[in-house]
Design an enzyme around this catalytic site. Sequence first.
Site, PDB file in Angstrom:
ATOM      1  N   GLU A  42      -9.054 -31.831 -12.212  1.00  0.00           N
ATOM      2  CA  GLU A  42     -10.354 -31.176 -12.013  1.00  0.00           C
ATOM      3  C   GLU A  42     -11.095 -31.662 -10.765  1.00  0.00           C
ATOM      4  O   GLU A  42     -12.117 -31.106 -10.380  1.00  0.00           O
ATOM      5  CB  GLU A  42     -11.245 -31.394 -13.237  1.00  0.00           C
ATOM      6  N   VAL A  64      -7.527 -42.332 -12.068  1.00  0.00           N
ATOM      7  CA  VAL A  64      -6.313 -43.104 -12.338  1.00  0.00           C
ATOM      8  C   VAL A  64      -5.347 -42.228 -13.114  1.00  0.00           C
ATOM      9  O   VAL A  64      -5.718 -41.661 -14.156  1.00  0.00           O
ATOM     10  CB  VAL A  64      -6.619 -44.365 -13.172  1.00  0.00           C
ATOM     11  N   ILE A  66      -1.672 -42.583 -14.815  1.00  0.00           N
ATOM     12  CA  ILE A  66      -0.643 -43.550 -15.191  1.00  0.00           C
ATOM     13  C   ILE A  66       0.500 -42.806 -15.870  1.00  0.00           C
ATOM     14  O   ILE A  66       0.272 -42.002 -16.766  1.00  0.00           O
ATOM     15  CB  ILE A  66      -1.201 -44.623 -16.143  1.00  0.00           C
ATOM     16  N   HIS A  72       4.340 -34.426 -16.927  1.00  0.00           N
ATOM     17  CA  HIS A  72       2.928 -34.180 -16.636  1.00  0.00           C
ATOM     18  C   HIS A  72       2.383 -35.146 -15.583  1.00  0.00           C
ATOM     19  O   HIS A  72       1.497 -34.794 -14.811  1.00  0.00           O
ATOM     20  CB  HIS A  72       2.108 -34.277 -17.922  1.00  0.00           C
TER      21      HIS A  72
HETATM   22  N1  LIG Z   1      -2.784 -37.981 -17.896  1.00  0.00           N
HETATM   23  C1  LIG Z   1      -3.851 -38.063 -17.027  1.00  0.00           C
HETATM   24  C2  LIG Z   1      -4.689 -36.971 -16.795  1.00  0.00           C
HETATM   25  N2  LIG Z   1      -4.454 -35.782 -17.439  1.00  0.00           N
HETATM   26  C3  LIG Z   1      -5.483 -34.768 -17.603  1.00  0.00           C
HETATM   27  C4  LIG Z   1      -5.530 -33.779 -16.437  1.00  0.00           C
HETATM   28  O1  LIG Z   1      -6.013 -34.403 -15.249  1.00  0.00           O
HETATM   29  C5  LIG Z   1      -6.479 -32.629 -16.776  1.00  0.00           C
HETATM   30  O2  LIG Z   1      -7.770 -33.155 -17.016  1.00  0.00           O
HETATM   31  C6  LIG Z   1      -6.015 -31.866 -17.983  1.00  0.00           C
HETATM   32  O3  LIG Z   1      -4.682 -31.417 -17.773  1.00  0.00           O
HETATM   33  C7  LIG Z   1      -6.926 -30.663 -18.280  1.00  0.00           C
HETATM   34  O4  LIG Z   1      -6.937 -29.782 -17.191  1.00  0.00           O
HETATM   35  N3  LIG Z   1      -5.716 -37.068 -15.922  1.00  0.00           N
HETATM   36  C8  LIG Z   1      -5.981 -38.253 -15.267  1.00  0.00           C
HETATM   37  O5  LIG Z   1      -6.941 -38.331 -14.474  1.00  0.00           O
HETATM   38  N4  LIG Z   1      -5.182 -39.333 -15.478  1.00  0.00           N
HETATM   39  C9  LIG Z   1      -4.109 -39.279 -16.349  1.00  0.00           C
HETATM   40  O6  LIG Z   1      -3.393 -40.306 -16.509  1.00  0.00           O
HETATM   41  C1  LIG Z   2      -0.205 -38.768 -16.410  1.00  0.00           C
HETATM   42  C2  LIG Z   2      -0.218 -38.097 -17.703  1.00  0.00           C
HETATM   43  O1  LIG Z   2      -0.400 -36.895 -17.816  1.00  0.00           O
HETATM   44  C3  LIG Z   2       0.126 -38.915 -18.873  1.00  0.00           C
HETATM   45  O2  LIG Z   2      -0.970 -39.749 -19.213  1.00  0.00           O
HETATM   46  C4  LIG Z   2       0.444 -38.018 -20.035  1.00  0.00           C
HETATM   47  O3  LIG Z   2       1.295 -38.754 -20.848  1.00  0.00           O
HETATM   48  P1  LIG Z   2       2.574 -38.016 -21.483  1.00  0.00           P
HETATM   49  O4  LIG Z   2       3.436 -37.596 -20.306  1.00  0.00           O
HETATM   50  O5  LIG Z   2       3.228 -39.097 -22.319  1.00  0.00           O
HETATM   51  O6  LIG Z   2       2.049 -36.853 -22.267  1.00  0.00           O
END
Ligand SMILES: Nc1c(NC[C@H](O)[C@H](O)[C@H](O)CO)[nH]c(=O)[nH]c1=O
Ligand SMILES: CC(=O)[C@@H](O)COP(=O)(O)O
Length: 137
Positions: A42, A64, A66, A72
């Site tokens: 976003e 961040v 991770i 994903h």
């Molecule tokens: N896994 C992480 C995410 N995932 C969420 C996406 O950024 C997004 O908000 C969602 O897919 C809804 O559109 N975001 C991070 O900033 N850090 C992560 O580790």
């Molecule tokens: C970076 C990510 O989207 C992660 O936190 C999501 O974890 P997962 O791949 O185990 O669903």
Amino acid sequence: MARILIVEARFYDHLNDMLVAGARAALAGHDVDVVTVPGALEVPGAIALAVESGRYDAYVAIGVVIRGETYHFEIVANESARGIMALTMDGVAIGNGILTTENEAQAIARADPAQLDKGGGAAKAALAMLELAQRLG
Ligand SMILES: Nc1c(NC[C@H](O)[C@H](O)[C@H](O)CO)[nH]c(=O)[nH]c1=O
Ligand SMILES: CC(=O)[C@@H](O)COP(=O)(O)O
């Protein structure tokens, strides 16, 4: 004094607190606002909305990402970076402080202002790009 917007993807509170602290320290003397979005995907959209408002001179992206178990991670890391890069190519002064790490230990080392201070680095990059834009504009 410049008007700076920090756009933080607040996915990990304790890590973002360090990144934002480092960014704020680097932005001392400037007018700083902070907005929060759910995640790194976003961030580019939020910056695009802020650019439309005309209220800010430069932007700092904070977050961040991770790695988890699925693909994903690549989507979030690569697409947030791609969106930010597209904005910079449109002449928007942005510093990218979105960490993309394999684990939390790597993120802590990079978020901590007393260690690698990537939040401060992103803020300095935003100021450098703003100065360049003013010089070349
Ligand atoms: N896994 C992480 C995410 N995932 C969420 C996406 O950024 C997004 O908000 C969602 O897919 C809804 O559109 N975001 C991070 O900033 N850090 C992560 O580790
Ligand atoms: C970076 C990510 O989207 C992660 O936190 C999501 O974890 P997962 O791949 O185990 O669903």
